[in-house]
Design a protein around this motif. Structure first.
Motif, PDB file in Angstrom:
ATOM      1  N   ALA A   1       2.191-124.830 -29.748  1.00  0.00           N
ATOM      2  CA  ALA A   1       2.135-125.825 -29.036  1.00  0.00           C
ATOM      3  C   ALA A   1       0.510-125.747 -28.020  1.00  0.00           C
ATOM      4  O   ALA A   1      -0.074-126.527 -27.852  1.00  0.00           O
ATOM      5  CB  ALA A   1       3.083-126.293 -28.273  1.00  0.00           C
TER       6      ALA A   1
ATOM      7  N   GLN B   1       1.537-132.623 -25.706  1.00  0.00           N
ATOM      8  CA  GLN B   1       2.191-131.331 -25.493  1.00  0.00           C
ATOM      9  C   GLN B   1       3.561-131.446 -25.279  1.00  0.00           C
ATOM     10  O   GLN B   1       4.060-132.359 -24.788  1.00  0.00           O
ATOM     11  CB  GLN B   1       1.486-130.575 -24.227  1.00  0.00           C
ATOM     12  CG  GLN B   1       1.771-131.691 -22.881  1.00  0.00           C
ATOM     13  CD  GLN B   1       0.743-130.923 -21.824  1.00  0.00           C
ATOM     14  OE1 GLN B   1       0.026-130.117 -21.918  1.00  0.00           O
ATOM     15  NE2 GLN B   1       1.170-131.582 -20.627  1.00  0.00           N
TER      16      GLN B   1
ATOM     17  N   THR C   1      -1.855-128.574 -29.580  1.00  0.00           N
ATOM     18  CA  THR C   1      -1.618-129.954 -28.810  1.00  0.00           C
ATOM     19  C   THR C   1      -2.652-129.858 -27.850  1.00  0.00           C
ATOM     20  O   THR C   1      -3.332-129.132 -27.375  1.00  0.00           O
ATOM     21  CB  THR C   1      -0.068-129.703 -28.307  1.00  0.00           C
ATOM     22  OG1 THR C   1      -0.158-128.816 -27.414  1.00  0.00           O
ATOM     23  CG2 THR C   1       0.770-129.700 -29.375  1.00  0.00           C
TER      24      THR C   1
END
Length: 302
Positions: free
Chosen positions: A241, A250, A245
């Protein structure tokens, strides 16, 4: 030379030899009863202490948390309040990250389970050229670390416009979750009796109907285990992540880390956010723990 039966001496039956159990056997027998249960209960309580502490901290005011430990609440129950959760719901970054976490975790879990089940059935019961070699290639992918693929896939996603999106994270988790899914489900499906599948084929069932009506119901424990593994891995992930992201996609793990880095003293938001992030995987695990144990033990005894 002959002897008469009546003249044969009578032999007394031999007494069974009593074998004294070894010290290890006596100890194993002693701890397998109530003592072992008490020990496991104590271990379970110690394992739950951080969770209970985080829950109580999330229900206390910031000044109370700064002034004393969470265990002080047992002497002052009036400290418990839901103000931190109200503030959490008003924090747009945290609420959006919770939604993003669900949007990432659920599709990544469903795709891995569905594709892994189809591929596992194909490798177990369908004949096609190079089946065993393809399966060995899938097993070989299990040893590929995630870190090796971060930069190449980041460049690929950047070139096709998926970098920083929820879809890119879902595809990454799906790709790296499939080798384990195929390996687990193929080995489970291979334990299904061949006679059962042949009987279904004789009744006119095609491969898709056979998969949906026979294989999937029998593979429930293994599928539940795979779903739990994949759900926990994706929900608790931070590395992927952080790389793939941005601020708009996120998940909760990155949002909490950002809150700590930017502010550092907003414990009234971090504590309830961390508890929500932790309690949802716990609920999923305990809800499917029976199927999880059955799936893990599947194939151990024929």
């Amino acid at each position: 030379m002959t002897t008469q039966a009546g003249t044969l001496p009578k032999v007394a039956p031999a007494e069974p030899v009593k074998v004294r159990p070894s010290l290890g056997a006596r100890l194993a027998e002693g701890v397998s009863g109530g003592l072992m249960r008490v020990f496991l209960i104590v271990v379970g309580l110690f394992w739950l202490v951080p969770t209970i502490g985080l829950l109580i901290s999330s229900l206390r005011a910031p000044q109370d948390m700064a002034g004393s430990g969470w265990w002080k609440v047992f002497g002052k129950p009036s400290q418990l309040t839901f103000e931190s959760y109200d503030k959490l719901l008003q924090n747009g970054d945290i609420t959006d990250s919770l939604v993003n976490t669900v949007l990432i975790t659920v599709p990544a879990t469903v795709l891995v389970v569905v594709i892994g089940a189809l591929a596992g059935y194909a490798f177990a019961w369908m004949e096609f050229p190079g089946r065993d070699w393809w399966f060995l290639a899938v097993v070989g992918l299990l040893v590929v670390p995630v870190q090796v693929a971060l930069i190449p896939i980041a460049e690929l996603f950047g070139s096709i416009g998926l970098f920083g999106s929820v879809l890119g994270v879902v595809l990454f988790h799906t790709g790296f979750g499939l080798p384990f899914a195929v390996f687990l489900l193929r080995n489970f499906f291979a334990e299904i009796p061949r006679e059962l599948l042949e009987a279904a084929r004789l009744d006119g069932a095609g491969e898709l109907r056979l998969f949906a009506r026979v294989v999937m119901p029998l593979g429930g424990p293994a599928i539940a285990s795979l779903g739990i593994f994949q759900f926990l891995w994706v929900w608790n992930d931070m590395l992927i992540a952080l790389v793939f992201t941005d601020s708009g996609s996120q998940p909760i793990t990155v949002a909490l880390q950002t809150q700590v880095r930017q502010f550092g003293n907003n414990i009234d938001v971090l504590a309830p956010g961390a508890f929500i992030s932790m309690v949802i995987p716990l609920v999923v695990f305990f809800a499917f723990q029976r199927q999880f144990v059955s799936g893990v033990m599947a194939g151990a005894v024929k």
